[in-house]
Design an enzyme around this catalytic site. Structure first.
Site, PDB file in Angstrom:
ATOM      1  CG  HIS A   1      -1.820   1.154   1.355  1.00  0.00           C
ATOM      2  ND1 HIS A   1      -3.146   1.109   0.994  1.00  0.00           N
ATOM      3  CD2 HIS A   1      -1.601   2.421   1.796  1.00  0.00           C
ATOM      4  CE1 HIS A   1      -3.703   2.297   1.209  1.00  0.00           C
ATOM      5  NE2 HIS A   1      -2.784   3.106   1.702  1.00  0.00           N
ATOM      6  CD  GLU A   2       1.480   3.544   3.680  1.00  0.00           C
ATOM      7  OE1 GLU A   2       1.656   4.607   3.041  1.00  0.00           O
ATOM      8  OE2 GLU A   2       0.452   3.329   4.351  1.00  0.00           O
TER       9      GLU A   2
ATOM     10  CG  HIS B   1       0.468   6.312  -0.712  1.00  0.00           C
ATOM     11  ND1 HIS B   1      -0.524   7.058  -1.300  1.00  0.00           N
ATOM     12  CD2 HIS B   1      -0.121   5.635   0.315  1.00  0.00           C
ATOM     13  CE1 HIS B   1      -1.673   6.848  -0.660  1.00  0.00           C
ATOM     14  NE2 HIS B   1      -1.455   5.983   0.318  1.00  0.00           N
TER      15      HIS B   1
ATOM     16  CD  GLU C   1      -5.606   5.413   0.164  1.00  0.00           C
ATOM     17  OE1 GLU C   1      -5.641   4.288   0.707  1.00  0.00           O
ATOM     18  OE2 GLU C   1      -4.744   6.279   0.449  1.00  0.00           O
TER      19      GLU C   1
END
Length: 495
Positions: free
Chosen positions: A260-261, A264, A290
């Site tokens: 997830h990170e 980003h 996101e």
């Protein structure tokens, strides 16, 4: 020196101050001893005030006016001026004293949140959270709004968003999601994910997750990964992007948290280097940002082809993991179940967690809900939406860091990201129909390059709506998300 160069020099000075604050914030959430909180708040407050005063000065406005007049239409220079003007219009409405006070208070609020969460004691956090909500209202009053206090705050995170637009978005997905959850709950054969729980070596988790995010394209020459109580991604420049994750008894927490990170992080690393330190570098909005974290975490990272490639490696790192066949592992990591923790929620129920937070923060901002009554209201919402009551506040209203940061108006961008992730993936698959085959063979370069060319390299040159329309052929359309998760989970549950 040209008008553009003069403006850039001023923006570089402001960026240096803001980046220093970001470094301090990253350190606070990763390595700073608890005793440093008071001084850290003072440091951040003073630097934030200095950056604000420099930005809203008459000299900055004059430099911007000259640069705007000299910029060619639709050029990068024009985009820099447009974004700077939007930011300046907002900043000018906020007194320097308020900006400094908010920065200092949020530093202390974060420390109070960490302690309260660890001690499972909301009452010790309630006073400073009340102050953060008060400052959010004060900020909204300074910015101004027509219909709802939420409008002024959420527009800072997603350009053009309002409470009415978020209501419409949630209305478009609420009933189909609730219906799908009920359909899945009635399925006779549910995946078994118990093998994902155990005592996993943090060192081995760190090694594997770093290997994983590097394989999909995160550049460790321009970034690193550490741990934090609440995973996040931040950056000090295009060449210095920081990821964090956390290690728990559920092995998926670190794996999917890191993916997830990294989503980003790769977005931040994708801007042209010549844009570094300019306001058009990096993600165009939190909703689009996101979409990338959710795309890499869920659409790529929870796919069958992804684990056809990576499961043997995971089992080599954790020989005690008894995952069975890859299909069993795939079903296990996509298990749908009502749960208490947002960051560990499955794709189907995740947006229900967001709706709860959205409704509660709207109520706190209007005064309909007193902060001291938040635990009871939180528990009631969880019972209504998910049929669960948190046994502790640590698993309830203390689980998220956002409100301690003063980030009221932020949460709906998570749901926007979920919706956009499927819309973007459908556009990608139209251009790369063999994407599944590429993933199964551990090849992610073509997928990453498509995302770079369509989204990452444009930074904030275009507005969020313009960027999504260019990348996918139309504005945000929830049908891609609803069709995608419905097909995926009906197949997993043989519905």
């Amino acid at each position: 020196m040209s008008a553009q160069q003069a403006l850039h020099e001023r923006l570089f000075d402001i960026n240096a101050l803001n980046s220093a604050v970001t470094v301090l914030d990253w350190d606070q959430q990763t390595y700073m001893p608890a005793g440093g909180a008071e001084a850290r708040g003072e440091h951040a407050s003073r630097l934030t005030r200095m950056a604000h005063e420099l930005f809203v000065s008459d000299e900055t406005r004059t430099l911007l006016e000259k640069a705007t007049a000299a910029a060619a239409p639709d050029s990068v220079d024009a985009a820099v001026c447009r974004v700077t003007q939007r930011n300046l219009d907002l900043a000018t409405k906020l007194p320097a004293e308020l900006v400094a006070r908010r920065s200092k208070l949020s530093t202390q609020a974060h420390e109070d949140w960490v302690k309260a969460r660890k001690a499972n004691d909301f009452k010790t956090f309630s006073p400073i959270l009340t102050q953060m909500v008060d400052i959010a209202r004060e900020t909204a009053d300074c910015i101004g709004y027509t219909d709802h206090v939420y409008d002024a705050l959420t527009d800072q995170f997603e350009e053009g968003a309002t409470k009415a637009s978020w209501d419409a978005m949630f209305d478009s997905i609420r009933d189909p999601l609730v219906s799908l959850v009920k359909e899945i709950q009635s399925a006779p054969n549910h995946p078994d994910n118990r093998f994902m729980f155990g005592e996993w070596s943090p060192a081995e988790q760190s090694k594997f997750t770093e290997e994983l995010v590097q394989a999909i394209g995160f550049d460790f020459k321009r970034g690193r990964q550490d741990t934090a109580p609440h995973p996040f991604c931040t950056n000090f420049s295009i060449g210095d992007v920081r990821l964090t994750t956390r290690y728990q008894d559920y092995l998926g927490a670190s794996i999917f948290g890191s993916l997830h990170e990294a989503g980003h992080g790769m977005y931040e690393q994708g801007s042209p280097m010549e844009w570094d330190r300019l306001p058009i570098a990096g993600g165009v909005s939190l909703g689009v940002h996101e979409s990338q974290s959710r795309l890499w975490e869920n659409i790529v990272g929870r796919s069958l082809p992804f684990w056809q490639h990576f499961l043997p490696r995971l089992e080599a790192v954790f020989p005690e993991l008894r995952a069975g066949q890859v299909n069993d592992f795939y079903r296990a990591i996509n298990k749908v179940e009502r749960s208490l923790i947002r960051v560990e929620a499955d794709e189907v129920t995740y947006n229900l967690h967001i709706m709860i937070r959205y409704e509660l923060e709207c109520a706190m901002l209007t005064g309909e809900l007193a902060v001291k009554d938040l635990p009871e209201a939180w528990n009631a919402k969880y019972e209504a939406y998910l049929g669960l009551t948190p046994p502790t506040d640590a698993d309830g209203c203390l689980q998220d860091v956002h409100w301690s940061m003063g980030a009221l108006g932020y949460f709906p961008t998570y749901s926007m990201g979920n919706i956009l992730s499927y819309q973007i993936w459908d556009a990608l698959k139209a251009d790369i129909p063999n994407a599944d085959e590429l993933m199964a063979n551990g090849h992610f370069a073509e997928i990453l390059e498509w995302l770079r060319s369509k989204i990452y390299q444009h930074g904030s040159r275009y507005t969020p709506k313009e960027l999504i329309t260019q990348a996918t052929g139309k504005p945000m359309d929830a049908s891609h998300y609803l069709n995608g998760i419905t097909a995926k989970y009906r197949a997993i549950y043989s519905l």
